[in-house]
Design a protein around this motif. Structure first.
Motif, short mmCIF file in Angstrom:
data_model
loop_
_atom_site.label_atom_id
_atom_site.label_comp_id
_atom_site.label_asym_id
_atom_site.label_seq_id
_atom_site.Cartn_x
_atom_site.Cartn_y
_atom_site.Cartn_z
N SER A 1 106.51 28.85 39.17
CA SER A 1 107.05 28.06 40.28
C SER A 1 106.22 28.26 41.54
N SER A 2 105.65 29.45 41.73
CA SER A 2 104.78 29.71 42.87
C SER A 2 103.50 28.88 42.76
N ALA A 3 102.94 28.80 41.54
CA ALA A 3 101.76 27.98 41.32
C ALA A 3 102.08 26.51 41.56
N PHE A 4 103.29 26.10 41.21
CA PHE A 4 103.72 24.72 41.46
C PHE A 4 103.71 24.43 42.96
N ASP A 5 104.21 25.38 43.76
CA ASP A 5 104.23 25.21 45.22
C ASP A 5 102.80 25.12 45.77
N TRP A 6 101.90 25.94 45.25
CA TRP A 6 100.51 25.90 45.74
C TRP A 6 99.81 24.64 45.28
N PHE A 7 100.13 24.16 44.11
CA PHE A 7 99.60 22.87 43.65
C PHE A 7 100.04 21.75 44.59
N THR A 8 101.30 21.78 44.99
CA THR A 8 101.82 20.78 45.92
C THR A 8 101.10 20.85 47.26
N ALA A 9 100.89 22.08 47.75
CA ALA A 9 100.20 22.25 49.03
C ALA A 9 98.75 21.78 48.93
N LEU A 10 98.08 22.10 47.84
CA LEU A 10 96.68 21.73 47.66
C LEU A 10 96.52 20.21 47.58
N THR A 11 97.36 19.56 46.79
CA THR A 11 97.23 18.11 46.61
C THR A 11 97.73 17.33 47.83
N SER A 12 98.43 18.00 48.74
CA SER A 12 98.82 17.31 49.98
C SER A 12 97.59 17.00 50.83
N HIS A 13 96.50 17.75 50.60
CA HIS A 13 95.25 17.51 51.32
C HIS A 13 94.31 16.57 50.55
N THR A 14 94.69 16.23 49.33
CA THR A 14 93.87 15.34 48.50
C THR A 14 94.73 14.18 48.00
N PRO A 15 95.26 13.36 48.89
CA PRO A 15 96.24 12.34 48.49
C PRO A 15 95.57 11.16 47.75
N ALA A 16 96.37 10.51 46.90
CA ALA A 16 95.93 9.26 46.27
C ALA A 16 95.95 8.17 47.33
N ALA B 1 92.62 8.07 47.34
CA ALA B 1 91.27 8.63 47.52
C ALA B 1 90.97 9.68 46.44
N PHE B 2 92.00 10.41 46.00
CA PHE B 2 91.83 11.44 44.98
C PHE B 2 92.71 11.12 43.77
N GLN B 3 92.21 11.44 42.61
CA GLN B 3 92.98 11.33 41.38
C GLN B 3 93.25 12.74 40.86
N VAL B 4 94.49 12.98 40.45
CA VAL B 4 94.85 14.28 39.89
C VAL B 4 94.87 14.15 38.37
N GLU B 5 93.90 14.78 37.72
CA GLU B 5 93.83 14.73 36.26
C GLU B 5 94.72 15.81 35.65
N ASN B 6 95.36 15.47 34.53
CA ASN B 6 96.27 16.38 33.81
C ASN B 6 97.48 16.76 34.64
N GLN B 7 97.86 15.89 35.57
CA GLN B 7 99.00 16.19 36.43
C GLN B 7 100.30 16.26 35.61
N SER B 8 100.50 15.33 34.69
CA SER B 8 101.74 15.32 33.92
C SER B 8 101.88 16.59 33.08
N ARG B 9 100.77 17.06 32.53
CA ARG B 9 100.81 18.30 31.76
C ARG B 9 101.16 19.48 32.66
N PHE B 10 100.58 19.51 33.85
CA PHE B 10 100.87 20.61 34.77
C PHE B 10 102.34 20.59 35.17
N LEU B 11 102.87 19.44 35.50
CA LEU B 11 104.28 19.34 35.90
C LEU B 11 105.19 19.78 34.76
N ALA B 12 104.80 19.45 33.53
CA ALA B 12 105.63 19.82 32.38
C ALA B 12 105.61 21.32 32.12
N GLU B 13 104.44 21.95 32.28
CA GLU B 13 104.31 23.37 31.96
C GLU B 13 104.70 24.29 33.11
#
Length: 638
Positions: A259-274, A276-288
């Motif tokens: 869950s901590s990694a999930f929070d950091w993923f959210t913070a990181l991708t807040s600086h790389t918004p669509a 302009a950026f594509q998040v690959e394997n996002q669905s797998r990350f959210l599931a795991e």
């Protein structure tokens, strides 16, 4: 004969191994970091660039293969030109000064001062962060902070988001970014939960900025090498292109739960918004790393106030503590689950990394970490601190294999084995413990210096009227502290309690350390002569139910409670009238919560409750959070 384990011998071995693998394509950021122009690839080809002479190898230097596009065209769009100007402007900024080929602060004298633990310490105030303690190597000059160190491409959208949040949060983030830009180590203990997200956003921006600057420097040098080869194929390549480490990952984020990694993923991708950026394997990350479909988070779904806030924030979501994930960043995408030797950021738990290292018998992917972030240290101390120490012992060590590295591109201070003197470490915790302070004092060797935020504590709130008896035992050596505490408890404190008919029943003994808990439990089994029940982190639900019922009904006179049990479970224990703290708890709210438990029963007066706290001067951090800074000073002096 030279020592086969010495730094020089190992490095020469790596260089010779690299030279024998000339037929393989060396690690190069061009393939991994495609610029916009290089993404428009039609036909790829390889150019050979002479590699630096291998020390101790008289043979002809091997050729380093760099994958490029044919042809390489000059920058011709406004966006590309702007990006190139931005890169040129950033060459001389704080990043280049600290992580460039020849950092000014990295000298024999500063390294020697760090190794001797000779630091010049001063105090200052940094805006919303408050009072701080600054330390720089003896004889060195303090680093400077620069808000403009963040690339414009990242800073502009960040400022837009800041405009929508309270001014106080914006000021906290700006103050923190200003300090981080000096590349000093930063220790943020006693971080309030309302600031956690604020800090994550700022620190993740700093990490993303670091990776982006490193990528652009590599791309720029790739273009120079290609251009030099086109102009003079037989000439020597530029000599100032050392811009890489042994391996690609440069940022490590250590976390306790998925869950901590999930929070950091959210913070990181807040600086790389669509888009302009594509998040690959996002669905797998959210599931795991999120909750499985159909699962309900009982902590998050509970009525406010049902559970303490720190418990909800710590244990909501997926709390698996065995994980590791690589994050690869390019100009247009964020790719999750990248292979470690091909990623830029590693997010992992100490347990997950340790299992990986022990399985592969290698930690080479940690050899070139330049930014280390450790979040939720208070949770990591409640897991297994040995895992943290194990990971720290493997960071910035010379790799065992060359991993197809182009040694002509490696920064000189990596080859000299000095990477740990330039690594920036950022430590975040809700509270401070001797383990976390030792990590800051002993394991961080940044020649740019380090900074620790200070805080003065007020006494915790407890039910009015309870008589709190703080008992100090003498101990001159911290190595003897555990034995001295146990001896005082078994020969002085416990016999005094057992003499009283009232205090020797309905008594709960709270033990902070797991090692001390086992020792006390064994003593109660063999020598105490009283009935007792046990609540530890290893207790099953059935064990917990039986122990609570037996204690509440009076079948068991004593209840032994470990701090880890309370940390993970947070049960309200009925039947307590007498509380004995074998040591002050690490978490000050636990002290308040346990002293509130007697009043779960009807008709209990404050005069019916006794509280004894056993402490020594080495319990300073815990004592300060409970009694308050001023009172703790008096208690330690007593």
């Amino acid at each position: 004969m030279s020592d086969p384990n010495s730094t020089t011998t190992r490095l020469l071995t790596l260089l010779n191994v690299s030279a024998t693998k000339a037929s393989k394509r060396k690690w190069s950021a061009v393939e991994e970091f495609p610029a916009e122009k290089l993404n428009k690839r039609k036909n790829a080809r390889f150019l050979s660039v002479p590699e630096a002479t291998v020390p101790g190898n008289p043979e002809t230097p091997a050729a380093t293969e760099i994958m490029v596009d044919a042809p390489v065209e000059p920058l011709d769009t406004a966006a590309e030109a702007e990006e190139d100007d931005e890169l040129a402007e950033g060459v001389s900024d704080a990043y280049e000064a600290h992580y460039g080929r020849s950092p000014a602060l990295l000298s024999e004298s500063t390294r020697a001062a760090v190794d001797r633990h000779s630091w010049t310490t001063s105090r200052a105030t940094y805006g919303r962060l408050g009072a701080v303690v600054e330390s720089i190597p003896e004889g060195s000059q303090p680093g400077t902070s620069s808000e403009t160190a963040i690339l414009e491409r990242l800073r502009t959208p960040f400022r837009k988001r800041q405009a929508k949040q309270p001014r106080e949060k914006t000021e906290v983030q700006n103050d923190l970014l200003s300090i981080l830009s000096s590349h000093r180590d930063v220790y943020l203990p006693n971080t309030a939960w309302e600031h956690k997200k604020t800090f994550r956003e700022a620190i993740s921006l700093h990490a993303l900025n670091h990776v982006t600057k490193k990528r652009r420097r590599v791309l720029k040098n790739n273009e120079r090498l290609v251009h030099a080869t086109k102009v003079d194929p037989s000439g020597s390549p530029p000599e100032d292109v050392q811009d890489q480490g042994f391996t690609r990952p440069s940022v490590l984020v250590l976390l306790p739960f998925r869950s901590s990694a999930f929070d950091w993923f959210t913070a990181l991708t807040s600086h790389t918004p669509a888009p302009a950026f594509q998040v690959e394997n996002q669905s797998r990350f959210l599931a795991e790393y999120g909750l499985s479909p159909g699962m309900v988070d009982k902590l998050a779904a509970a009525e406010p106030g049902t559970y303490p806030r720190d418990h909800v924030e710590t244990f909501k979501g997926n709390v698996d503590d065995n994980f590791r994930v690589g994050v690869k960043l390019t100009r247009k995408s964020v790719k999750m689950f990248s292979e470690f030797y091909g990623c830029d950021i590693i997010m992992a738990s100490p347990l997950g990394l340790r299992r990986s290292i022990e399985k592969e018998k290698s930690a080479d992917y940690l050899s070139s970490i330049e930014v280390l972030i450790v979040d939720q240290l208070e949770a990591l101390t409640m897991q297994n601190w040995e895992h943290v120490k194990f990971v720290m012992s493997h960071i910035n060590k010379l790799p065992k294999d060359s991993h197809n590295t182009d040694f002509s591109r490696i920064k000189p201070w990596y080859l000299d084995g000095h990477a740990e003197y330039l690594r920036q470490s950022i430590l975040i915790s809700a509270l401070e413990t001797p383990e976390t302070r030792s990590l800051f004092n002993s394991n961080l060797k940044n020649v740019a210096g380090k900074l620790r935020v200070e805080r003065r504590w007020s006494p915790v709130q407890v039910p009015e009227g309870i008589d709190q008896n703080f008992t100090q035992f003498d101990c001159a050596n911290p190595k003897d502290e555990a034995d001295k505490r146990f001896n005082y408890f078994t020969t002085q404190l416990l016999p005094l309690v057992l003499k009283s008919a009232v205090q020797s029943s309905n008594a709960a003994v709270f033990v902070p350390s797991s090692f001390d808990f086992i020792r006390v439990q064994n003593y109660f089994k063999k020598h105490s002569g009283v009935s007792f029940a046990v609540l530890s982190e290893y207790s099953t639900n059935q064990d917990i139910s039986r122990a609570r019922q037996a204690f509440f009904s009076g079948q068991k006179a004593f209840l032994l409670i470990s701090e880890r049990f309370h940390f993970y479970k947070r049960y309200k224990i009925r039947g307590i009238r007498n509380l004995i703290f074998y040591g002050p708890p690490d978490h000050p709210q636990f002290y308040t919560e346990l002293l509130s438990c007697p009043f779960l029963d009807d008709g209990v007066e404050a005069s019916d409750v006794t509280c004894r706290v056993l402490y020594s001067k080495y319990d300073w951090f815990r004592l300060e959070r409970i009694a308050g800074t001023e009172a703790a000073i008096e208690l330690v002096k007593a």
